[in-house]
Design an enzyme around this catalytic site. Structure first.
Site, short mmCIF file in Angstrom:
data_model
loop_
_atom_site.label_atom_id
_atom_site.label_comp_id
_atom_site.label_asym_id
_atom_site.label_seq_id
_atom_site.Cartn_x
_atom_site.Cartn_y
_atom_site.Cartn_z
N ASP A 55 14.47 49.37 30.43
CA ASP A 55 14.25 48.37 29.97
C ASP A 55 12.97 47.32 30.98
OD1 ASP A 55 16.80 48.31 32.24
OD2 ASP A 55 16.47 45.59 32.02
N GLU A 98 19.19 46.94 33.52
CA GLU A 98 18.68 46.81 35.34
C GLU A 98 18.47 45.58 35.36
OE1 GLU A 98 17.13 47.66 39.16
OE2 GLU A 98 16.03 47.07 37.26
#
Ligand SMILES: [Zn+2]
Length: 542
Positions: free
Chosen positions: A148, A215
């Site tokens: 991400d 994350e």
């Protein structure tokens, strides 16, 4: 009358005094050399020349031809907008904004077909690659990254030199969201492993790659379940070493320093609620809830946390390394960096720079304040939220008791009660009460050893890659263990490995604008990652 002999004696005496004085002066003005090569404060470990056997040399990655291929692979991942939003559902199957990760998977599976034979998904979008080693007595090596990226703010899209998801390459830099954080390392790890597998490589030591997908919003959907699975498979501290995103190669004082972070700062947030009696604002008390909580905010900011460098800490070691190995420092400057726990010359320098001040102190940010609903009504419920990133010399309890003291002082002054994490500190009164709760509490990460076999592997690989393989304008690289002031996915892996390094073999001068407009990365620092992961795996697992 003074005899000739007397004269001589006086001269001799004067000469003697002069000589003694000269020696004393010499001893006090000439000093020991600032650096003592026999007793280095920051010892550098030897290069590791990889034993390739039948494998191709890592110089295969530095050709123009490979660079072209690598840019395409990297840019393809940038073109998939895998953005993490704060309000995404906890269950990734319940929020269609996660669907873009399917595109990411398809892209990675197609681009790295050999690696993909070893992949499994965890909690739908987590990717876990396991290449089994032939020697089960060797603990696996784990490389990590996250799929991400932070969102691109719609209002800023026209400020980008090249659109954030075009993956534009200008011949030197690749532009776009995720180029620096951290599709660079994700793709580089796959490039290295794909190359090894294409050469029929079978590692002795198991190799694992783990790519979470949230994350940027704490990692509880991605890294956390993967960490539990690995803990179940390999046991407590069953992984030899973890390398995840982190600090890169930092230029300082005419030298460069590869700075794997061996720990990361802790974190704690406080939610402070103040409840006071309501009423019409034509008959207010001297201080409303808003006034009182403002007083608390003022007190907290008037008393910021102090900077500290502890003796023997990784912080001191980091600056010892800089002081010892920075080529261009004058001795007077060098002294400020060396043994910085024993004097107070370095702290003001660090304090004056926003980039360094939080290495040595706990941060404090009052990020949320709420209260009041109507202009003619007294505010009954007022709220303040404070975020701290805890420095290595402090812990959760220190921060809790500090906050308790500040709130208690204000509560006492205004005759209010105080409840702290469910415990009554001051009895509730008719004038109202504070209620403080701690959340997101996490101590500073355990310190990974920065000497011994695993550190030597990291250091020896880095020195070989940076000094002997990658073309760059700097001199030789030095190793300097450091700390992260932010958090990474490794926060979920403390019981999985004792050797966790947050480290990217990129030149920090090659990365631009992480998390903001015009994020970009010099492709040299992508190639350096590919080479580093390749050599690291050969050195650790061949
Ligand atoms: Zn990141």
């Amino acid at each position: 009358m003074v005899s000739v002999a007397d004269k001589f004696n006086r001269y001799a005496a004067a000469l003697g005094v002069g000589l003694v004085l000269a020696i004393v002066l010499f001893l006090t003005t000439s000093h020991k050399p600032v650096l003592d090569p026999k007793h280095p404060l920051c010892e550098q470990r030897p290069y590791i020349e990889p034993e390739y056997g039948h494998l191709a040399n890592s110089s295969q990655f530095v050709s123009e031809e490979y660079k072209k291929k690598s840019v395409e692979l990297f840019a393809g991942a940038i073109r998939i907008p895998t953005m993490s939003y704060d309000d995404l559902a906890m269950d990734p199957t319940k929020d269609e904004r996660f669907n873009v990760f399917k595109d990411m998977h398809n892209y990675l599976f197609k681009s790295f077909p050999l690696a993909s034979k070893h992949v499994e998904t965890v909690n739908t979008y987590g990717l876990l690659y396991t290449i089994e080693g032939t020697n089960p007595s060797l603990k696996p090596v784990l490389l990590m990254a996250h799929q991400d990226v932070v969102p691109v703010n719609n209002d800023t899209i026209d400020q980008w030199t090249y659109p954030p998801f075009d993956g534009h390459f200008d011949g030197e830099f690749l532009w776009g969201r995720g180029t620096s954080d951290t599709k660079n390392s994700l793709v580089a790890q796959l490039e290295a492993i794909e190359s090894l597998l294409s050469q029929g490589w079978v590692p002795k030591r198991t190799v694992i790659l783990s790519f979470g997908f949230d994350e940027e919003i704490t990692g509880f959907r991605g890294a956390y379940p993967i960490s539990r699975l690995l803990h179940e498979r390999y046991g407590t501290h069953g992984i030899e070493v973890i390398v995840d995103e982190g600090i890169g190669i930092v230029p300082f004082g005419g030298s460069i320093f590869a700075s794997p972070a061996v720990t990361e700062k802790g974190r704690v947030d406080f939610k402070i609620l103040l409840n006071t009696p309501g009423g019409h604002s034509s008959m207010p008390p001297d201080h409303t809830g808003i006034g009182i909580i403002s007083e608390l905010a003022f007190e907290l900011e008037a008393n910021p946390l102090s900077p500290v460098i502890q003796k023997g800490s990784v912080v001191e070691k980091f600056f010892d390394c800089m002081g010892e190995h920075a080529a261009d420092l004058k001795d007077s400057e060098r002294k400020k960096f060396l043994r910085s726990s024993t004097h107070d010359k370095l702290l003001p320098i660090l304090e004056s720079d926003p980039a360094t001040r939080f290495i040595v102190k706990t941060s404090q940010a009052i990020d949320i304040v709420q209260g009041g609903v109507k202009i003619n009504a007294l505010p009954e419920n007022v709220e303040l939220q404070v975020d701290h990133r805890i420095a290595v010399h402090q812990n959760l309890d220190d921060l809790r008791s500090r906050m308790n003291e500040f709130v208690k002082k204000v509560a006492t002054k205004h005759g209010l009660g105080l409840e702290f994490d469910g415990k009554t500190i001051l009895k509730k009164t008719p004038l109202g009460s504070f209620n403080v709760s701690t959340f997101g509490g996490m101590n500073t990460a355990p310190i990974s050893p920065y000497k011994g076999e695993v550190w030597d592997l990291l250091a020896g690989t880095t020195r070989h890659v940076i000094d002997d393989v990658i073309d760059h304008p700097y001199g030789p690289v030095f190793m300097a263990p450091s700390l992260m002031t932010a958090n990474t996915d490794t926060a979920h892996f403390w019981d999985v490995s004792e050797n966790i390094f947050r480290y990217l073999p990129v030149f920090m001068s090659d990365t631009n604008n992480i998390h903001t407009v015009d994020e970009s990365l010099n492709i040299r620092s992508h190639i350096s990652c590919v080479v580093w992961y390749y050599e690291f795996l050969v050195n650790a697992c061949n």
